[in-house]
Motif scaffolding. Sequence first.
Motif, PDB file in Angstrom:
ATOM      1  N   ILE A 186       0.850  -1.178   0.000  1.00  0.00           N
ATOM      2  CA  ILE A 186       0.000   0.000   0.000  1.00  0.00           C
ATOM      3  C   ILE A 186       0.888   1.230   0.000  1.00  0.00           C
ATOM      4  O   ILE A 186       1.740   1.394   0.859  1.00  0.00           O
ATOM      5  CB  ILE A 186      -0.919   0.018   1.233  1.00  0.00           C
ATOM      6  N   GLN A 206       1.305   4.974   0.725  1.00  0.00           N
ATOM      7  CA  GLN A 206       0.635   5.988   1.506  1.00  0.00           C
ATOM      8  C   GLN A 206       1.423   7.283   1.520  1.00  0.00           C
ATOM      9  O   GLN A 206       1.217   8.115   2.363  1.00  0.00           O
ATOM     10  CB  GLN A 206       0.427   5.482   2.930  1.00  0.00           C
ATOM     11  N   SER A 230       1.249   9.643  -0.697  1.00  0.00           N
ATOM     12  CA  SER A 230       0.633  10.573  -1.626  1.00  0.00           C
ATOM     13  C   SER A 230      -0.741  10.995  -1.120  1.00  0.00           C
ATOM     14  O   SER A 230      -1.484  10.165  -0.614  1.00  0.00           O
ATOM     15  CB  SER A 230       0.496   9.906  -2.995  1.00  0.00           C
ATOM     16  N   VAL A 277      -3.044  11.761  -3.056  1.00  0.00           N
ATOM     17  CA  VAL A 277      -3.957  11.369  -4.124  1.00  0.00           C
ATOM     18  C   VAL A 277      -4.102   9.856  -4.095  1.00  0.00           C
ATOM     19  O   VAL A 277      -3.105   9.128  -4.136  1.00  0.00           O
ATOM     20  CB  VAL A 277      -3.425  11.829  -5.501  1.00  0.00           C
ATOM     21  N   THR A 278      -5.349   9.382  -4.000  1.00  0.00           N
ATOM     22  CA  THR A 278      -5.624   7.944  -3.973  1.00  0.00           C
ATOM     23  C   THR A 278      -6.732   7.633  -4.956  1.00  0.00           C
ATOM     24  O   THR A 278      -7.354   8.527  -5.511  1.00  0.00           O
ATOM     25  CB  THR A 278      -6.046   7.488  -2.566  1.00  0.00           C
ATOM     26  N   GLN A 279      -6.973   6.346  -5.135  1.00  0.00           N
ATOM     27  CA  GLN A 279      -8.045   5.919  -6.023  1.00  0.00           C
ATOM     28  C   GLN A 279      -9.076   5.164  -5.202  1.00  0.00           C
ATOM     29  O   GLN A 279      -8.729   4.293  -4.401  1.00  0.00           O
ATOM     30  CB  GLN A 279      -7.505   5.037  -7.138  1.00  0.00           C
ATOM     31  N   SER A 280     -10.346   5.484  -5.393  1.00  0.00           N
ATOM     32  CA  SER A 280     -11.411   4.814  -4.659  1.00  0.00           C
ATOM     33  C   SER A 280     -11.742   3.491  -5.341  1.00  0.00           C
ATOM     34  O   SER A 280     -11.248   3.189  -6.431  1.00  0.00           O
ATOM     35  CB  SER A 280     -12.648   5.705  -4.576  1.00  0.00           C
ATOM     36  N   LYS A 281     -12.607   2.719  -4.692  1.00  0.00           N
ATOM     37  CA  LYS A 281     -12.969   1.409  -5.227  1.00  0.00           C
ATOM     38  C   LYS A 281     -13.729   1.506  -6.544  1.00  0.00           C
ATOM     39  O   LYS A 281     -13.647   0.613  -7.370  1.00  0.00           O
ATOM     40  CB  LYS A 281     -13.813   0.655  -4.201  1.00  0.00           C
ATOM     41  N   ILE A 320     -10.775   9.310  -8.605  1.00  0.00           N
ATOM     42  CA  ILE A 320      -9.576   9.767  -7.904  1.00  0.00           C
ATOM     43  C   ILE A 320     -10.001  10.625  -6.716  1.00  0.00           C
ATOM     44  O   ILE A 320     -10.866  11.494  -6.853  1.00  0.00           O
ATOM     45  CB  ILE A 320      -8.676  10.591  -8.856  1.00  0.00           C
ATOM     46  N   GLU A 332       0.431  13.736   3.260  1.00  0.00           N
ATOM     47  CA  GLU A 332      -0.951  13.552   3.694  1.00  0.00           C
ATOM     48  C   GLU A 332      -1.949  14.396   2.913  1.00  0.00           C
ATOM     49  O   GLU A 332      -3.034  13.933   2.588  1.00  0.00           O
ATOM     50  CB  GLU A 332      -1.109  13.892   5.184  1.00  0.00           C
ATOM     51  N   THR A 374     -11.944  16.097   1.319  1.00  0.00           N
ATOM     52  CA  THR A 374     -11.612  15.119   0.296  1.00  0.00           C
ATOM     53  C   THR A 374     -12.403  15.487  -0.949  1.00  0.00           C
ATOM     54  O   THR A 374     -13.622  15.631  -0.896  1.00  0.00           O
ATOM     55  CB  THR A 374     -11.965  13.695   0.745  1.00  0.00           C
ATOM     56  N   ILE A 396      -3.709   8.455 -11.063  1.00  0.00           N
ATOM     57  CA  ILE A 396      -3.190   9.113  -9.864  1.00  0.00           C
ATOM     58  C   ILE A 396      -1.942   9.919 -10.207  1.00  0.00           C
ATOM     59  O   ILE A 396      -1.777  11.055  -9.754  1.00  0.00           O
ATOM     60  CB  ILE A 396      -2.880   8.073  -8.770  1.00  0.00           C
TER      61      ILE A 396
END
Length: 152
Positions: free
Chosen positions: A50, A52, A54, A56-60, A64, A85, A131, A141
């Motif tokens: 995983i 962490q 960044s 910027v993350t991607q949801s399920k 983005i 963060e 968010t 991303i």
Amino acid sequence: MRRTLNSAASVLLTRYNSTVSRGRPGMPKKQTAKGRGKLEEKVGANAAPIVQDSPVTQSKDGSILVAIHAKPGAKANAITDVTAETVGVQIAAPPMEGEANAELCRYLAGVLEVKKSAVSLERGAKSREKTVRVDTPGTTIDAVLHRIKAAI
């Protein structure tokens, strides 16, 4: 009579101690450090790494998500910093009646070069920690993070 009270008390105390040592029925036993380590080994060995570092993350669902630390009431819109963060964003709108949230979405849509309707506030409407969701097919991303860093 005193002997009768002591023997009755000792019987009750013995029953209580045996119940406590066995634990209450239906309650799970406490895990020892050794047991927890086995679980962590199983999860750690099979889980994908995983990242962490960044904001910027991607949801399920494939969209983005960008973690924002908003600073409303500034003189001009600007991205101030990018940490592990959050992305610090100054907003040139007062934090009243959702004006700063709307301005934040408009500004990020311009920075990310996407439609205004593709950027929406996911959570944090009344907080500085927000968010933002970017719903554009094909956006990665890395592309979002590159455009944010280019705007600094």
